[in-house]
Design an enzyme around this catalytic site. Structure first.
Site, PDB file in Angstrom:
ATOM      1  CG  HIS A  66     -12.792  12.200  56.368  1.00  8.66           C
ATOM      2  ND1 HIS A  66     -12.733  12.567  58.597  1.00  8.66           N
ATOM      3  CD2 HIS A  66     -11.241  12.653  56.306  1.00  8.66           C
ATOM      4  CE1 HIS A  66     -11.714  13.294  58.206  1.00  8.66           C
ATOM      5  NE2 HIS A  66     -10.758  12.877  57.757  1.00  8.66           N
ATOM      6  CB  ALA A  67     -11.987  16.963  54.092  1.00 11.41           C
ATOM      7  CG  HIS A 120      -5.644  20.261  55.971  1.00  9.29           C
ATOM      8  ND1 HIS A 120      -5.198  19.718  56.598  1.00  9.29           N
ATOM      9  CD2 HIS A 120      -5.958  18.952  55.814  1.00  9.29           C
ATOM     10  CE1 HIS A 120      -4.804  18.566  57.650  1.00  9.29           C
ATOM     11  NE2 HIS A 120      -5.520  18.305  56.236  1.00  9.29           N
ATOM     12  CD  GLU A 121      -8.584  18.276  52.522  1.00 11.86           C
ATOM     13  OE1 GLU A 121      -7.535  17.198  51.778  1.00 11.86           O
ATOM     14  OE2 GLU A 121      -8.539  17.764  53.861  1.00 11.86           O
ATOM     15  CG  HIS A 155      -3.070  17.436  52.158  1.00 11.22           C
ATOM     16  ND1 HIS A 155      -1.568  16.785  52.599  1.00 11.22           N
ATOM     17  CD2 HIS A 155      -3.939  17.078  52.884  1.00 11.22           C
ATOM     18  CE1 HIS A 155      -2.435  16.594  53.498  1.00 11.22           C
ATOM     19  NE2 HIS A 155      -3.976  16.106  54.185  1.00 11.22           N
ATOM     20  CD  GLU A 173      -2.439  14.412  56.700  1.00  9.11           C
ATOM     21  OE1 GLU A 173      -3.027  16.072  56.985  1.00  9.11           O
ATOM     22  OE2 GLU A 173      -2.075  14.433  55.837  1.00  9.11           O
ATOM     23  CG  HIS A 218      -7.959   9.284  60.288  1.00  8.40           C
ATOM     24  ND1 HIS A 218      -9.402  10.859  60.593  1.00  8.40           N
ATOM     25  CD2 HIS A 218      -6.935  10.126  59.290  1.00  8.40           C
ATOM     26  CE1 HIS A 218      -8.658  11.414  59.819  1.00  8.40           C
ATOM     27  NE2 HIS A 218      -7.899  11.608  59.302  1.00  8.40           N
ATOM     28  CE1 TYR A 221      -4.643  14.306  59.100  1.00  7.01           C
ATOM     29  CE2 TYR A 221      -4.785  12.372  60.121  1.00  7.01           C
ATOM     30  CZ  TYR A 221      -4.553  13.384  59.467  1.00  7.01           C
ATOM     31  OH  TYR A 221      -5.303  13.108  58.040  1.00  7.01           O
TER      32      TYR A 221
END
Ligand code: X8Z
Ligand code: ZN
Length: 627
Positions: A363-364, A393-394, A397, A421, A522, A532
């Site tokens: 999971h990323a 997305h990553e 962060h 997020e 999750h 999210y």
């Protein structure tokens, strides 16, 4: 409990302050010692009230201690997540338990400053300290270890899960690929049931985890762990729950329109025996294991007579993109806004693809190992449009983490977890526009606005389909934590909520042993999920504000902020605040607004919503959503 502050696997650990600043004295004594009284106080005198200076010194020492433990834990968690073995699980349990134990002790000690008239920064830090463990352990011997062991075990069951079908072994990647591409309902059902079976053995451990973390949460003065999670939004926890209801009510009619249209298309394709005309949609027909993103079934729902001239999946393959090139492309979006390039260590230490020879957590996630510059991503990247988006997305962060690196330790976090997020998703909105794909040479011609409906429909299959899913996971967990449901009711209540919010049903009767919520990362990894849902709302507020700043006057969905340095500067002003101020201040710094507001997502999709209403004319929409 996995990770301090920026909880777990999605954005991993912080640490920070140089370890040389860790005080040698035990924390409780790391305070300026008041002058000794001239005479000993009488034996029955109340202890002297701590001073504001003592409170501040306590917080400084706590930050140094947690930074040190957190950095150690981050390295251990990284090794565990990129190499799952008996021994790395053992190490993860140890490191997590130590961090949890220390954080809980500090959070309890912080209570002695409750009535002290401290400065606002110290007060905010004292509050954040209490909120900093996702699953706090009770302050008694063995509790942290037991909780950490269960937590590590659930994570490993999920990440190493496999099942057999028709003579082949499937892991989650294989099953997800098949769910995305197969249009045979027997096969999609087998994938779905095979994966959900992986989660069944988690059920009793999950009940124990809830019980243990509730004990810890109560020790910190929260009603239960759900109340602790809802307390991280600068408002009363119950007001926060009401706020999510308010936002959901703003967008639910749109979701219902999309549901209605999609159900009809599925019914036309599969017939009444597979997908009836009325009632919920069968969950395995939507191209994704959790039906949280329906983009993969665009071919099934594509509007007749309006063509979509390209597929991002195909463009990436045609142009010979690989995972590193996808990352580099993502990075260059952020640098085009004026952010500094990622450090060389990012490229050396990250995990970009699934290793062939060992078990990992696929999971990323995005990590900040030292709270300064040791940034990494961990992904099992595949060359497709979904992962192109996830890369952005990553990296959101990581760029956030670097922007707040100069904040004190307890403020090194998103304004709230929804902000963390939302950043990469906001950038992702630009990164998939035809204009941008054309600018970077992926797409040769920008389609005319006759393709707006197909484009918006694809985006809605991702962003609108997600909304009820973003809400329901924690609606379920809140009920687990507050004791509203027992272990025996876990699965049936899950499906009641899935039906109420998403309007879906399982492809067949569920066995009594089933624990379908555990089939979602999750839940197995205890990462709160309402973040999210908030991000899905916030990213469009960011998009609308940024496009206004860029002087964009066209439709919101066609706006790309690539190269817009002024937008980057304003974005950075919000990011570098970290969690130092209540989130409305951060939101205001970038957007001028102080409230979360679903009108931006509705603006973005307005042409599609009107189109869906037209398509749905004469249809009986909806499902029985009473529970
Ligand atoms: O977990 C994630 C990210 C890491 S924070 C990949 N997401 C949620 C999910 O996969 O369920 C992004 C979208 C929602
Ligand atoms: Zn994320």
């Amino acid at each position: 409990m996995k990770h301090l502050l920026v909880s777990t696997a999605c954005i991993a650990l912080l640490t920070g302050c140089a370890t040389t600043s860790v005080p040698k004295a035990p924390l409780a004594e790391a305070t300026p010692v008041p002058a000794a009284p001239a005479a000993p106080p009488p034996a029955d005198a109340a202890p002297a009230k701590p001073t504001p200076a003592e409170a501040k010194a306590f917080v400084d020492a706590a930050e140094a201690k947690l930074a040190e433990l957190g950095e150690y834990d981050a390295h251990v968690q990284w090794v565990g997540a990129t190499y799952i073995t008996y021994d790395t699980e053992w190490l993860q349990t140890r490191a997590d338990a130590a961090l949890n134990e220390e954080t809980v002790k500090l959070a309890m000690a912080a209570a002695k400053y409750n009535d002290v008239d401290v400065d606002p920064v110290t007060r905010r830090k004292l509050n954040l300290l209490r909120l900093s463990q996702t699953l706090p352990a009770a302050d008694r011997p063995g509790a942290a270890n037991e909780l950490a062991a269960i937590s590590t075990k659930l994570n490993s069951i999920y990440s190493t899960g496999k099942f057999n079908y028709a003579g082949k072994t499937y892991n989650l990647d294989d099953a997800s690929r098949t769910m995305a591409s197969s249009r045979d309902p027997k096969v999609t059902r087998a994938m779905w049931e095979g994966w959900m079976a992986v989660a069944a053995p988690m059920k009793s451990d999950y009940a124990k985890l809830a019980q243990l973390s509730n004990e810890g949460s109560r020790g910190l003065g929260f009603k239960d762990t759900g109340a602790l999670w809802r307390s991280g939004y600068d408002m009363d926890p119950e007001a926060f729950a009401a706020e999510t209801d308010r936002l959901w009510n703003q967008v639910a009619p749109f979701y219902k329109n999309l549901h209605c249209y999609t159900r009809r298309k599925l019914n036309e394709k599969y017939g009444d025996s597979v997908q009836p005309k009325f009632g919920p949609i069968r969950a395995d027909l939507l191209g994704n294991m959790w039906a949280q993103d329906w983009t993969n079934i665009y071919d099934v729902v594509a509007p007749k007579g309006i063509k979509s001239s390209y597929s991002l999946d195909k463009l990436l393959v045609q142009k010979k993109y690989d995972p590193i090139r996808m990352m580099k492309t993502g990075e260059s979006f952020y640098t085009s806004l004026g952010f500094e390039a990622l450090p060389q260590t990012f490229w050396e230490r990250s995990q970009f693809t699934r290793p062939r020879d060992r078990e990992v957590v696929c999971h990323a996630s995005a990590w900040d190992i030292d709270n300064i510059s040791d940034l990494r991503v961990k992904m099992c990247t595949e060359v497709n449009g979904e992962d192109f988006y996830t890369v952005h997305h990553e990296l959101g962060h990581n760029f956030y983490q670097r922007a707040y690196k100069d904040q004190p330790f307890l403020f090194k976090n998103g304004a709230n977890d929804g902000f963390h997020e939302a950043i990469g998703d906001f950038i992702g909105l630009s990164s998939v526009t035809p204009t941008y794909l054309n600018q970077i040479g992926l797409l040769s011609t920008v389609p005319s606005d006759s393709e707006d409906i197909p484009y918006l429909l694809k985006m809605a299959l991702q962003k609108i389909a997600f909304l009820p899913f973003g809400l329901e996971i924690d609606r379920w967990r809140w009920e687990v934590f507050n004791g509203h449901i027992t272990e025996a009711q876990y699965n049936s209540r899950w499906w009641e909520l899935v039906k109420k919010y998403q309007g879906l049903e399982a492809p067949g009767i569920r066995p009594s042993s089933a624990f379908d919520p555990g089939g979602k990362y999750h839940v197995a990894a205890s990462v709160p999920y309402t973040r999210y849902f908030l991000a899905d709302i916030l990213q469009f507020q960011f998009q609308r504000a940024a496009c206004q700043q860029a002087g964009w006057t066209g439709p919101l969905h066609r706006c790309s902020v690539y190269n817009q340095k002024a937008v980057g500067q304003k974005l950075n002003a919000m990011l570098e605040m970290g969690q130092s101020k209540p989130w409305p201040d951060a939101l205001q710094a970038f957007t001028g607004q102080r409230d979360m507001d679903a009108s931006a997502i509705l603006d973005y999709f307005a042409p599609l919503n009107a189109w869906l209403e037209e398509q749905n004319k004469g249809q009986t929409c909806g499902w029985d959503d009473s529970i």
